[in-house]
Motif scaffolding. Structure first.
Motif, PDB file in Angstrom:
ATOM      1  N   SER A 167       0.814  -1.222   0.000  1.00 15.56           N
ATOM      2  CA  SER A 167       0.000   0.000   0.000  1.00 15.56           C
ATOM      3  C   SER A 167       0.842   1.264   0.000  1.00 15.56           C
ATOM      4  N   GLU A 168       2.170   1.083  -0.036  1.00 11.13           N
ATOM      5  CA  GLU A 168       3.108   2.211  -0.051  1.00 11.13           C
ATOM      6  C   GLU A 168       2.921   3.140   1.143  1.00 11.13           C
ATOM      7  N   ASP A 169       2.647   2.521   2.295  1.00 14.62           N
ATOM      8  CA  ASP A 169       2.524   3.281   3.541  1.00 14.62           C
ATOM      9  C   ASP A 169       3.891   3.250   4.228  1.00 14.62           C
ATOM     10  N   TRP A 170       4.760   4.164   3.832  1.00 15.00           N
ATOM     11  CA  TRP A 170       6.133   4.125   4.324  1.00 15.00           C
ATOM     12  C   TRP A 170       6.241   4.561   5.776  1.00 15.00           C
ATOM     13  N   TRP A 171       5.329   5.415   6.217  1.00 11.93           N
ATOM     14  CA  TRP A 171       5.299   5.734   7.642  1.00 11.93           C
ATOM     15  C   TRP A 171       4.959   4.482   8.451  1.00 11.93           C
ATOM     16  N   ASP A 259       7.570   6.500  18.610  1.00 12.08           N
ATOM     17  CA  ASP A 259       6.899   5.720  17.571  1.00 12.08           C
ATOM     18  C   ASP A 259       5.380   5.858  17.678  1.00 12.08           C
ATOM     19  N   ALA A 260       4.884   5.894  18.907  1.00 10.90           N
ATOM     20  CA  ALA A 260       3.441   6.055  19.106  1.00 10.90           C
ATOM     21  C   ALA A 260       2.957   7.396  18.560  1.00 10.90           C
ATOM     22  N   ALA A 261       3.806   8.416  18.681  1.00  8.59           N
ATOM     23  CA  ALA A 261       3.436   9.731  18.157  1.00  8.59           C
ATOM     24  C   ALA A 261       3.490   9.756  16.631  1.00  8.59           C
ATOM     25  N   LEU A 262       4.508   9.111  16.060  1.00  2.00           N
ATOM     26  CA  LEU A 262       4.661   9.117  14.605  1.00  2.00           C
ATOM     27  C   LEU A 262       3.630   8.239  13.898  1.00  2.00           C
ATOM     28  N   ALA A 263       2.990   7.335  14.642  1.00  2.00           N
ATOM     29  CA  ALA A 263       1.986   6.462  14.030  1.00  2.00           C
ATOM     30  C   ALA A 263       0.810   7.243  13.475  1.00  2.00           C
TER      31      ALA A 263
END
Length: 349
Positions: A167-171, A259-263
């Protein structure tokens, strides 16, 4: 070769990518999942319990992503501060079970008002292939359902990672990779801490018979060679962390919160998959822990006898039966199970 082109060789990525995007735009409700990463911060103990029941951590654990993954180093706290008194019925000495992982297992198999009998045996020396395999998966105390539940968890992580790439979800890929890196750091630190330390003087060939008194009137009898009994009850299970290990653990913990914030930058489908991955993995690991009926520790296996536990109407009945079997009363006096003169020793040594 680009990563997308590599997958195109085996999987029609464009078709799946368009399908995922269509599901994102049409099939999912308009619900905000920006806080999806907070699920990873839930204070669950399934990873720490798995660590205690296996005595260490395998490299495959890095792909098992569950809430509370940053708290693996707190596994020694699972005994709840309980260090039960235990008597050596062959010598009369009374001491305490100092290994918190063993205490956790004793609390799991113990039953109120019953005597549970356990045996400690030494594992068969592994072959070269088995020794390498055990670094990736702890199989010495595995049973079919437990193994299937555990191995499904890393497979889920791989599936989610592939779907995020398609899905090209790089995040999303970054978030999963960061969680895997956190797990890897904790696994390496814990494997370093789980080295065999002081276990008392060796007594080869001597048989031992212990009686442990746990809270809530749970009584556990442990049989085996004295050296094996010492390996699972005495000394320190996980040594104290060094400065470098504490620093690595602290940085990995901060990375989980970051990581929780960047999600929140993940696509909607990625957030849904992240939540499903964390919840399903924790459920699978909980099943694996529940079905683990053996404890592995320092090359030894602790398991319950068939037909155990045996119920008693009162503790005195238990004490009288074991005193008659062992032919001595000093250990029972020191444990406070029966009355005796002060000359026979204190209640707890």
């Amino acid at each position: 070769m680009p990563l997308q082109g590599f997958f195109e060789m085996f999987i029609p990525t464009k078709r799946y990518s368009s399908a995922l995007q269509s599901w994102t735009s049409e099939g999912t409700p308009k619900v905000s999942l920006d806080a999806a990463g907070l699920v990873a911060l839930a204070d669950l103990e399934v990873i720490a319990q798995r660590t205690a029941y296996t005595g260490t951590s395998a490299l495959l654990d890095t792909l098992v992503l569950c809430p509370g993954l940053h708290r693996q180093q707190t596994a020694p706290d699972l005994n709840g501060g309980e260090y039960p008194a235990v008597a050596a019925m062959t010598s009369g000495y009374v001491f305490r079970v100092e290994n918190p992982a063993t205490v956790l297992y004793l609390k799991k198999v113990g039953k109120t008002g019953c005597l549970t009998t356990l045996h400690v045996t030494r594992q068969i020396p592994p072959s070269r292939t088995s020794s390498v395999f055990s670094k990736f998966f702890t199989h010495q105390n595995a049973v079919p359902l437990q193994t299937a539940s555990y191995l499904t968890a890393p497979c889920l992580t791989i599936v989610v990672m592939v779907l995020l790439i398609l899905s090209e979800d790089w995040w999303g890929v970054f978030v999963i990779c960061a969680l895997i890196f956190v797990r890897f750091c904790n696994v390496i630190v814990l494997r370093r801490r789980a080295e065999v330390g002081w276990k008392g003087a060796s007594e080869p060939g001597v048989k031992g018979d212990l009686l442990a008194l746990l809270s809530q009137d749970r009584w556990v009898r442990i049989k085996g060679d004295v050296d094996d009994l010492k390996a699972v009850t005495s000394g320190q299970w996980l040594r104290d962390m060094t400065f470098v290990e504490r620093s690595v653990t602290a940085c990995s913990t901060v990375l989980v919160y970051l990581d929780a914030a960047l999600a929140s930058n993940m696509k909607q489908t990625g957030k849904v998959m992240l939540i499903i991955l964390l919840i399903l993995s924790s459920g699978l690991l909980a099943i694996a822990n529940e079905k683990t009926d053996h404890l592995q520790m320092y090359g030894r296996i602790i398991k319950a006898d068939e037909g155990s536990p045996k119920q008693y109407g009162r503790r005195l009945e238990l004490a009288e039966e074991l005193v008659k079997e062992t032919g001595r009363t000093d250990w029972a006096v020191r444990l406070g199970l029966i009355n005796g003169s002060p000359e026979k020793g204190p209640i707890i040594a």
